[in-house]
Scaffold this motif. Sequence first.
Motif, mmCIF file in Angstrom:
data_model
loop_
_atom_site.group_PDB
_atom_site.id
_atom_site.type_symbol
_atom_site.label_atom_id
_atom_site.label_comp_id
_atom_site.label_asym_id
_atom_site.label_seq_id
_atom_site.Cartn_x
_atom_site.Cartn_y
_atom_site.Cartn_z
ATOM 1 N N ALA A 67 0.824 -1.209 0.000
ATOM 2 C CA ALA A 67 0.000 0.000 0.000
ATOM 3 C C ALA A 67 0.858 1.260 0.000
ATOM 4 O O ALA A 67 0.609 2.207 -0.768
ATOM 5 N N GLN A 68 1.897 1.283 0.854
ATOM 6 C CA GLN A 68 2.756 2.460 0.888
ATOM 7 C C GLN A 68 3.548 2.600 -0.413
ATOM 8 O O GLN A 68 3.786 3.711 -0.899
ATOM 9 N N GLY A 69 3.971 1.455 -0.988
ATOM 10 C CA GLY A 69 4.689 1.538 -2.261
ATOM 11 C C GLY A 69 3.822 2.087 -3.375
ATOM 12 O O GLY A 69 4.269 2.909 -4.190
ATOM 13 N N LEU A 70 2.567 1.665 -3.429
ATOM 14 C CA LEU A 70 1.658 2.188 -4.448
ATOM 15 C C LEU A 70 1.410 3.678 -4.253
ATOM 16 O O LEU A 70 1.316 4.436 -5.221
ATOM 17 N N SER A 71 1.309 4.110 -2.986
ATOM 18 C CA SER A 71 1.140 5.548 -2.727
ATOM 19 C C SER A 71 2.359 6.327 -3.214
ATOM 20 O O SER A 71 2.233 7.415 -3.790
#
Length: 391
Positions: free
Chosen positions: A205-209
């Motif tokens: 999730a943080q990588g996609l953000s």
Amino acid sequence: MAHSTLTPVFVGLRIGLHALVVTLLTLVLVRILLTSAPLMPVELCLVAVFAAVYVLGARVQRMPASSRRLAGALWVTALTIAWAALMVLVPEAAYLVFPLFFLYLHVLPRVAGPVAVVLSTGIAVLALGLHGGFTLGGVVGPLVGAAVAMLIGLGYRALAREAAEREALVAELVSTRDRLAATEREQGMLAERARLAREIHDTVAQGLSSIQMLLHAAEAADGDRPGIEHIRLARATAAEGVADTRRFIRELAPPTLDDGLGPALVRLGDRWSRDDLPVEVEAPESDAGLSMDAQIALLRIAQGAVANAVQHADADRIRVRLEVDGARATLTVADDGVGFDPTRVAPARGSDSFGLQAMAERVEQLDGTLRIDSRTGDGTTVTVMLEKAAP
């Protein structure tokens, strides 16, 4: 009582009862054959009837519990009639009263059993007296036999009642054990779901953000040519996300920790840094003293804290600092953003506010300390202290 520890006792008593009936009935049969009385065919017929009725008792024991009591009473009554008829012709048949004592106490209800024992004792004494005269042995023998049978029968009932209670207790314990096992499995599934939720939140999730923000920055770059640096960082972030996702399947250590926690934090800072928002990382090059669990937890907490600061704090600067002193590790993530009130932030079910909860759970699993210092308009500092971070 099939599973009771007292089952061998009950089986032994029943075998002994059957052996006693066979022995006494054989004695009566031998007596009939030796005397060669005129009524010998009738006597042999009564012996056969008594034996046949006695064998029918096995079927009675296999009947359903609802009808077993009535059938048992009828069976004992028929057996008593056959015994009384045989005793009229053969005086030695009076000794068959001894196994009948146990049958009365076992088959008939509580009060009817002892009453039947007393009545059958009187009948046996009377029959022996009429055949050979009343003697001390002919009176005392049945009385002593009745008393012994009463004691053994009552003891048998007590054992049977205790065995039934123990069986019920064992069944309840087994049922409780099964419920506890099911509860433990459910708790394990919930714990695994929570762990995966934390991993996905702090990695994919943080990588996609991060990819989304980098692509926005590349789109907004000056000129017709996109910002190549932002695109390269987005591609690297996507590669790390794919590697982390594959790790979930293989259950291996994070690929980002192959070089240690310090370099992983540096790469984290590079990923989130922008011209208007530098992410400064201060970490030792060697952190071999930290366990893998501690490294994973600190990396995930740093990822969540930096992502929160970038996305929500409106900060101008973010600082990440890692200190390792033997078995003790301290991670600090600070920003100069708008801040917030930690007491008013509660992750709601079904919402995206999961980062702080994930941090707290990770720290709790390692018996560490999590401190969040923040005030509205005065920035935020997240501090994690692990006292036992060494392997």
